[in-house]
Structure formats: structure tokens, C-alpha cells
Design a protein around this motif. Structure first.
Motif, PDB file in Angstrom:
ATOM      1  N   ALA A 167      -2.283   1.538  11.406  1.00  0.00           N
ATOM      2  CA  ALA A 167      -2.171   0.442  10.440  1.00  0.00           C
ATOM      3  C   ALA A 167      -1.655  -0.824  11.106  1.00  0.00           C
ATOM      4  CB  ALA A 167      -1.259   0.852   9.285  1.00  0.00           C
ATOM      5  N   LYS A 227       1.656   7.853   4.790  1.00  0.00           N
ATOM      6  CA  LYS A 227       0.938   7.817   6.066  1.00  0.00           C
ATOM      7  C   LYS A 227       1.602   8.768   7.056  1.00  0.00           C
ATOM      8  CE  LYS A 227      -0.005   2.888   5.399  1.00  0.00           C
ATOM      9  NZ  LYS A 227       0.689   2.854   4.080  1.00  0.00           N
ATOM     10  N   ALA A 238       0.633  11.812   2.332  1.00  0.00           N
ATOM     11  CA  ALA A 238      -0.214  11.467   3.478  1.00  0.00           C
ATOM     12  C   ALA A 238      -1.386  12.435   3.585  1.00  0.00           C
ATOM     13  CB  ALA A 238       0.603  11.500   4.757  1.00  0.00           C
ATOM     14  N   ASP A 239      -2.528  11.914   4.009  1.00  0.00           N
ATOM     15  CA  ASP A 239      -3.718  12.726   4.277  1.00  0.00           C
ATOM     16  C   ASP A 239      -4.219  12.350   5.670  1.00  0.00           C
ATOM     17  OD1 ASP A 239      -6.136  13.976   4.478  1.00  0.00           O
ATOM     18  OD2 ASP A 239      -6.968  13.177   2.617  1.00  0.00           O
ATOM     19  N   ARG A 247       0.710   5.807  -1.013  1.00  0.00           N
ATOM     20  CA  ARG A 247      -0.020   7.003  -1.408  1.00  0.00           C
ATOM     21  C   ARG A 247       0.997   8.048  -1.834  1.00  0.00           C
ATOM     22  NH1 ARG A 247      -5.105   8.083   0.095  1.00  0.00           N
ATOM     23  NH2 ARG A 247      -4.577  10.289   0.284  1.00  0.00           N
ATOM     24  N   HIS A 265       0.840  -1.194   0.000  1.00  0.00           N
ATOM     25  CA  HIS A 265       0.000   0.000   0.000  1.00  0.00           C
ATOM     26  C   HIS A 265       0.876   1.246   0.000  1.00  0.00           C
ATOM     27  CE1 HIS A 265      -2.124   3.348   2.074  1.00  0.00           C
ATOM     28  NE2 HIS A 265      -3.124   2.958   1.291  1.00  0.00           N
ATOM     29  N   ASP A 311      -8.642   3.031   3.472  1.00  0.00           N
ATOM     30  CA  ASP A 311      -7.899   3.347   2.256  1.00  0.00           C
ATOM     31  C   ASP A 311      -7.076   2.147   1.803  1.00  0.00           C
ATOM     32  OD1 ASP A 311      -7.109   5.772   0.468  1.00  0.00           O
ATOM     33  OD2 ASP A 311      -5.187   4.844   0.965  1.00  0.00           O
ATOM     34  N   MET A 312      -6.448   1.473   2.741  1.00  0.00           N
ATOM     35  CA  MET A 312      -5.666   0.284   2.417  1.00  0.00           C
ATOM     36  C   MET A 312      -6.549  -0.806   1.814  1.00  0.00           C
ATOM     37  SD  MET A 312      -3.348   0.357   5.869  1.00  0.00           S
ATOM     38  CE  MET A 312      -3.105  -1.393   5.903  1.00  0.00           C
ATOM     39  N   GLN A 364      -1.017   7.413  11.583  1.00  0.00           N
ATOM     40  CA  GLN A 364      -1.665   6.434  10.712  1.00  0.00           C
ATOM     41  C   GLN A 364      -0.852   5.140  10.623  1.00  0.00           C
ATOM     42  OE1 GLN A 364      -2.095   8.935   7.241  1.00  0.00           O
ATOM     43  NE2 GLN A 364      -4.295   9.230   7.613  1.00  0.00           N
ATOM     44  N   SER A 365       0.479   5.247  10.703  1.00  0.00           N
ATOM     45  CA  SER A 365       1.296   4.035  10.728  1.00  0.00           C
ATOM     46  C   SER A 365       1.002   3.215  11.968  1.00  0.00           C
ATOM     47  CB  SER A 365       2.783   4.395  10.660  1.00  0.00           C
ATOM     48  OG  SER A 365       3.135   4.850   9.367  1.00  0.00           O
ATOM     49  N   ASP A 403      -9.457   7.669   6.846  1.00  0.00           N
ATOM     50  CA  ASP A 403      -9.344   6.407   7.583  1.00  0.00           C
ATOM     51  C   ASP A 403      -8.334   5.560   6.823  1.00  0.00           C
ATOM     52  OD1 ASP A 403      -9.682   3.667   8.320  1.00  0.00           O
ATOM     53  OD2 ASP A 403     -11.650   4.127   9.153  1.00  0.00           O
ATOM     54  N   ILE A 404      -7.134   5.428   7.359  1.00  0.00           N
ATOM     55  CA  ILE A 404      -6.048   4.811   6.605  1.00  0.00           C
ATOM     56  C   ILE A 404      -6.301   3.332   6.333  1.00  0.00           C
ATOM     57  CG2 ILE A 404      -4.609   4.200   8.598  1.00  0.00           C
ATOM     58  CD1 ILE A 404      -3.443   5.590   5.152  1.00  0.00           C
TER      59      ILE A 404
END
Length: 255
Positions: A179, A171, A130-131, A127, A125, A139-140, A175-176, A135-136
Motif C-alpha cells: 500500500a 491488511k 485481512a485477506d 477491512r 480504508h 481493494d482500496m 499488504q501494508s 490485490d490490496i
């Protein structure tokens, strides 16, 4: 999976292994320490900018004096590249796995190359940026659905595919963490999961530290990821990670 970076600008060990003899010696050491797979990359994909894109010719030039010797060590070798032409060349030289940090979604030829060779592929995954508002994990999930559709269109078999949440890539540090915390949500794909958070920046967001001083955080994250279903661990620190995993496994059995 032991990491071998043949680049001058990788975030953790850039420049350490640009000498082919040093690179081959390091791969040999990782195999002796317990690595089951060696992941060789010749273009930095550092997840938070600063990398210098290189041509396929430069990438191959870095690989040519190293890859055959690493293949000769007798362990499967994965080629960490975003370029289908480099993946094709490396597989012809004996690489057994393609590792695409853009999940078959950047180079339109990558899925065809993997399908033609019939090798496993690691679909990560990613991007462009990062945003923090998204919701990461959702998104994944959508990203992997697109990657699997591309794989299906190319005629790939599902048992060729490994998925990787791409810790740090596209991310925020928060967010990491999410995840990794919610990694089990990826088990719904029924595919092997690779986790690679070795020395990543999110560790420093929790305990400020330079990359080489993030071993403790790396091991903690990897152990928690394995508990949620990760079956491949990609690391710079093979012996220490292998030791931690085996001790955790032994304790788990003793319960």
C-alpha cells in the motif's frame, strides 16, 4: 498531524495520556514541536485486534476534560471516532476535522454529520479482516469509490475529503508495504492523501521491534509516502518526523 490517544489500550501509547492534565501537556508539546493538526481519539482503533469497544458516553467522558483545552491551543483538531454522535458533539466543541477509520461506511449517520457541519473528513480504508489473497490496492480503490458515492449522496463537497490508505488496518504486513509502495495510485482521485504508519506492526515484520522502537521505520515510510503524493503525515513522534520532512525538502530543493 500529532496523535493524542486518550485510551488505556492503544497499541503504542495506551494509558500514557488518560490523565487529562498529561494529555493536554502532551498536545501542547506537540504543537511546540511543529504539529499543524492534533488528532484526538478516545476509543482504541488498534489495527490488529485487542481493542475494547466503548460506548459513545464513555468516549465523550474521556474527551470532555481534554478536547476544549486542546482546541484552545489554536491548531485545528481532528476527532478520531467511528461514531457519528461523538463526531457531532466534538465538532460542536470546536473540533475542525472528522477522522473516520471506516471511511463513512460503518455509521450511516457519519456522512450526514460531516455534511451538516461542512468540515473536512478523513476517509480511511479498512477491512473487517485481512485477506492475503486480494490485490490490496485494487481493494482500496473500490473502497474509496464507495466512500465517495456515500459522500456525494450526503451532499458533501469533494474539497472536504482527505483519503487515508489505512496502513495496518485490514491488511497483512506485506499488504501494508504494498500500500505504501503503490500509494501514487491513489492520486487519481485528485484528493489530498494522509499517511499514518507511525510505529505500525508491519515495521516489526521487517525489523523485529516494539512499537516505541520503530521511529526509524516510521520516518522511512513517511518520507517515501510523501514522495508519492501524501500531504498529511500522522505521527506519534512529531519533532523527529517534522525534522526528517524538512531536511528531505531542503535537500530536494537544493537539487
Amino acid at each position: 498531524m500529532g496523535i493524542l490517544n486518550l485510551t488505556p489500550d492503544s497499541f503504542s501509547d495506551g494509558g500514557r495520556f488518560v490523565d487529562p492534565a498529561v494529555a493536554i501537556a502532551h498536545a501542547t508539546e506537540m504543537v511546540a514541536q511543529g504539529a499543524d493538526v492534533i488528532d484526538v481519539g478516545a476509543e482504541s482503533t488498534r489495527p490488529y485486534g485487542g481493542m475494547q469497544p466503548v460506548t459513545a458516553e464513555i468516549e465523550r467522558g474521556r474527551l470532555e476534560p481534554v478536547l476544549p483545552a486542546v482546541v484552545g491551543l489554536g491548531k485545528p483538531v481532528s476527532i478520531d471516532t467511528m461514531k457519528a454522535s461523538v463526531a457531532d458533539w466534538a465538532i460542536r466543541q470546536g473540533a475542525a476535522i472528522a477522522n473516520d477509520v471506516w471511511g463513512l461506511q460503518r455509521d450511516p449517520e457519519m456522512a450526514r454529520v460531516v455534511a451538516d457541519h461542512g468540515v473536512p473528513v478523513i476517509v480511511m480504508h479498512n477491512r473487517a479482516e485481512a485477506d492475503p489473497a486480494i490485490d490490496i490496492v485494487d481493494d482500496m480503490l473500490r473502497y474509496f469509490e464507495r466512500s465517495l458515492a456515500i459522500a456525494d449522496s450526503a451532499g458533501m463537497r469533494r474539497n472536504q475529503i482527505v483519503i487515508d490508505p489505512g496502513i495496518g488496518f485490514g491488511k497483512t504486513p506485506e499488504q501494508s508495504v504494498i500500500a505504501v509502495a503503490q500509494l501514487a495510485r491513489l492520486n487519481g482521485f485528485g484528493l489530498p492523501i494522509l499517511i499514518g504508519l507511525s510505529r505500525k506492526r508491519f515495521i516489526s515484520s521487517i525489523v523485529p521491534s516494539e512499537p516505541a522502537a520503530r521511529l526509524g521505520g516510521s520516518i522511512a515510510g513517511h518520507l517515501l509516502a510523501v514522495q508519492q503524493g501524501a500531504v498529511i503525515v500522522r505521527t506519534h513522534d512529531v519533532f523527529e518526523t517534522m525534522q526528517a520532512l524538512r531536511v528531505a525538502e531542503a535537500i530536494g530543493r537544493a537539487r
